[in-house]
Design an enzyme around this catalytic site. Structure first.
Site, mmCIF file in Angstrom:
data_model
loop_
_atom_site.group_PDB
_atom_site.id
_atom_site.type_symbol
_atom_site.label_atom_id
_atom_site.label_comp_id
_atom_site.label_asym_id
_atom_site.label_seq_id
_atom_site.Cartn_x
_atom_site.Cartn_y
_atom_site.Cartn_z
ATOM 1 N N SER A 276 125.995 76.503 55.479
ATOM 2 C CA SER A 276 125.158 77.034 56.571
ATOM 3 C C SER A 276 126.086 77.404 57.714
ATOM 4 C CB SER A 276 124.181 75.943 57.032
ATOM 5 O OG SER A 276 123.692 76.208 58.328
ATOM 6 N N TYR B 101 121.956 67.243 60.050
ATOM 7 C CA TYR B 101 121.962 68.425 59.182
ATOM 8 C C TYR B 101 123.277 69.198 59.332
ATOM 9 C CZ TYR B 101 120.844 72.892 57.074
ATOM 10 O OH TYR B 101 120.886 74.007 56.294
HETATM 11 N N1 LIG Z 1 116.578 78.598 55.327
HETATM 12 C C1 LIG Z 1 117.583 78.551 56.168
HETATM 13 O O1 LIG Z 1 117.494 78.972 57.356
HETATM 14 C C2 LIG Z 1 118.929 78.018 55.698
HETATM 15 C C3 LIG Z 1 120.066 78.360 56.438
HETATM 16 C C4 LIG Z 1 121.299 77.887 56.018
HETATM 17 C C5 LIG Z 1 121.404 77.109 54.890
HETATM 18 N N2 LIG Z 1 120.286 76.776 54.189
HETATM 19 C C6 LIG Z 1 120.440 75.937 53.005
HETATM 20 O O2 LIG Z 1 119.932 76.620 51.885
HETATM 21 C C7 LIG Z 1 119.613 75.672 50.872
HETATM 22 C C8 LIG Z 1 118.261 76.025 50.296
HETATM 23 O O3 LIG Z 1 117.274 75.861 51.307
HETATM 24 P P1 LIG Z 1 116.112 76.919 51.507
HETATM 25 O O4 LIG Z 1 116.293 77.529 52.847
HETATM 26 O O5 LIG Z 1 116.010 77.792 50.334
HETATM 27 O O6 LIG Z 1 114.868 75.917 51.647
HETATM 28 P P2 LIG Z 1 113.667 75.629 50.643
HETATM 29 O O7 LIG Z 1 112.918 76.873 50.356
HETATM 30 O O8 LIG Z 1 112.939 74.473 51.265
HETATM 31 O O9 LIG Z 1 114.390 75.157 49.304
HETATM 32 C C9 LIG Z 1 114.948 73.872 49.169
HETATM 33 C C10 LIG Z 1 115.105 73.573 47.686
HETATM 34 O O10 LIG Z 1 115.692 72.266 47.547
HETATM 35 C C11 LIG Z 1 114.907 71.534 46.595
HETATM 36 N N3 LIG Z 1 114.949 70.106 46.896
HETATM 37 C C12 LIG Z 1 114.602 69.498 48.063
HETATM 38 N N4 LIG Z 1 114.709 68.163 47.941
HETATM 39 C C13 LIG Z 1 115.122 67.927 46.652
HETATM 40 C C14 LIG Z 1 115.402 66.754 45.908
HETATM 41 N N5 LIG Z 1 115.283 65.521 46.461
HETATM 42 N N6 LIG Z 1 115.797 66.882 44.630
HETATM 43 C C15 LIG Z 1 115.906 68.106 44.052
HETATM 44 N N7 LIG Z 1 115.670 69.252 44.705
HETATM 45 C C16 LIG Z 1 115.275 69.167 45.988
HETATM 46 C C17 LIG Z 1 113.487 72.076 46.775
HETATM 47 O O11 LIG Z 1 112.729 71.892 45.587
HETATM 48 P P3 LIG Z 1 111.611 70.765 45.363
HETATM 49 O O12 LIG Z 1 110.879 70.577 46.654
HETATM 50 O O13 LIG Z 1 110.788 71.360 44.265
HETATM 51 O O14 LIG Z 1 112.368 69.564 44.925
HETATM 52 C C18 LIG Z 1 113.781 73.563 46.952
HETATM 53 O O15 LIG Z 1 113.936 74.179 45.708
HETATM 54 C C19 LIG Z 1 119.676 74.295 51.531
HETATM 55 O O16 LIG Z 1 120.887 73.669 51.162
HETATM 56 C C20 LIG Z 1 119.677 74.618 53.010
HETATM 57 O O17 LIG Z 1 120.343 73.630 53.755
HETATM 58 C C21 LIG Z 1 119.041 77.223 54.562
#
Ligand SMILES: NC(=O)c1ccc[n+]([C@@H]2O[C@H](COP(=O)([O-])OP(=O)(O)OC[C@H]3O[C@@H](n4cnc5c(N)ncnc54)[C@H](OP(=O)(O)O)[C@@H]3O)[C@@H](O)[C@H]2O)c1
Length: 272
Positions: free
Chosen positions: A150, A163
């Site tokens: 991130s 985070y």
């Molecule tokens: N969105 C942003 O602004 C942003 C910015 C920078 C970086 N990121 C990073 O991008 C990555 C993906 O996030 P996203 O933005 O796509 O959010 P998201 O839509 O909430 O996706 C998160 C994913 O992680 C899985 N997950 C959560 N807890 C888990 C657990 N205990 N075991 C297995 N899987 C788990 C969720 O699936 P289930 O709930 O089905 O388990 C979901 O598939 C993360 O590492 C986040 O830190 C996001």
């Protein structure tokens, strides 16, 4: 080419594939003809995506439901990496917790969420990366890993301290291992997105994304394309989008004495 071209006996394992960036990365891989192995807790969402990916790629897409915050879930997914057809790993599973540590400290549920954040964003990613590096290097065949970091990795962030620190770990660890792997045929790439429209804000319990201009919120598909392209080339890291690149530069090089009070004030504004 570090990520081997799709073949009859190759698959890429994607964590966090049930939504957001992980799902978009799985689609980007399927569009390139890769078979995928999808991991997250929500089996239904994974099964729907797998059906879509089979259509898209003409290749297999399989599902493994696991909670990577538990020892049992992590052990099972680590075991999948030993399968010789797994030539790639994408660590996208992760979540955020917003709020001031002094406030979170008094709430048992929030403290558990902070603990879960470190387990998933740091421990699980580290464990799976180490396992994948070992398995891929032992096989003496090309392989590639993509870790989702991130832009919060590049500076401390008041209001999301745990985070941002978890992503600083991801960035530092992944870049170091990228260098260690030089010449091995195995690569580790980090993608460092800025604000991206996914399930992240809901999971973090924040409406902060609604308070920033639309222009500053990117799309998961763009992050995924940039990440998969960089993974396929074996690049060290990629930050998708000019605004995010400038923010990352500011985070790296602005003096902390100036940056931290400004970030603290900015976060208080979006916290409302
Ligand atoms: N969105 C942003 O602004 C942003 C910015 C920078 C970086 N990121 C990073 O991008 C990555 C993906 O996030 P996203 O933005 O796509 O959010 P998201 O839509 O909430 O996706 C998160 C994913 O992680 C899985 N997950 C959560 N807890 C888990 C657990 N205990 N075991 C297995 N899987 C788990 C969720 O699936 P289930 O709930 O089905 O388990 C979901 O598939 C993360 O590492 C986040 O830190 C996001």
């Amino acid at each position: 080419m570090p990520l081997p071209p799709p073949g009859p006996d190759t698959r890429v394992l994607v964590t966090g594939a049930s939504s957001g960036i992980g799902a978009a990365v799985a689609r980007a891989l399927a569009r390139r003809g890769h078979a995928t192995l999808l991991v997250a807790r929500r089996e239904d969402a994974l099964a729907d995506l797998a059906a879509e990916l089979r259509e898209l790629s003409g290749r297999d897409a399989t599902v493994h439901a696991a909670d990577l915050g538990t020892d049992a879930g992590l052990d099972a997914v680590r075991g999948l990496l030993d399968s010789p057809d797994v030539v790639g790993l994408v660590n996208a599973a992760g979540f955020g917790v917003t709020g001031r540590v002094a406030e979170l400290a008094d709430d048992a549920e929030q403290r558990a969420a902070l603990d879960g954040l470190v387990r998933l964003n740091v421990l699980a990613l580290h464990d799976l990366t180490v396992a994948a590096v070992g398995a891929l290097v032992r096989r003496r065949r090309p392989g590639a890993i993509l870790n989702v970091s991130s832009i919060t990795a590049f500076q401390p962030l008041p209001g999301a301290a745990s985070y941002a620190a978890s992503k600083a770990f991801v960035q530092s660890f992944s870049e170091a291992v990228h260098a260690e792997l030089s010449g091995s045929g195995v690569t580790l790439t980090t993608v460092s997105p800025g604000l991206t429209r996914t399930g992240f804000a809901d999971a973090a319990g924040t409406d902060a994304f609604d308070r920033v201009p639309d222009l500053l919120v990117g799309e998961a598909a763009d992050v995924a394309e940039a990440g998969v392209e960089a993974m396929a080339r074996g690049d060290r890291s990629v930050t998708p989008g000019l605004v995010n690149q400038l923010t990352a530069l500011g985070g790296r090089f602005a003096p902390r004495t100036l940056l931290l009070p400004a970030l603290d004030a900015g976060m208080r504004l979006v916290e409302g």
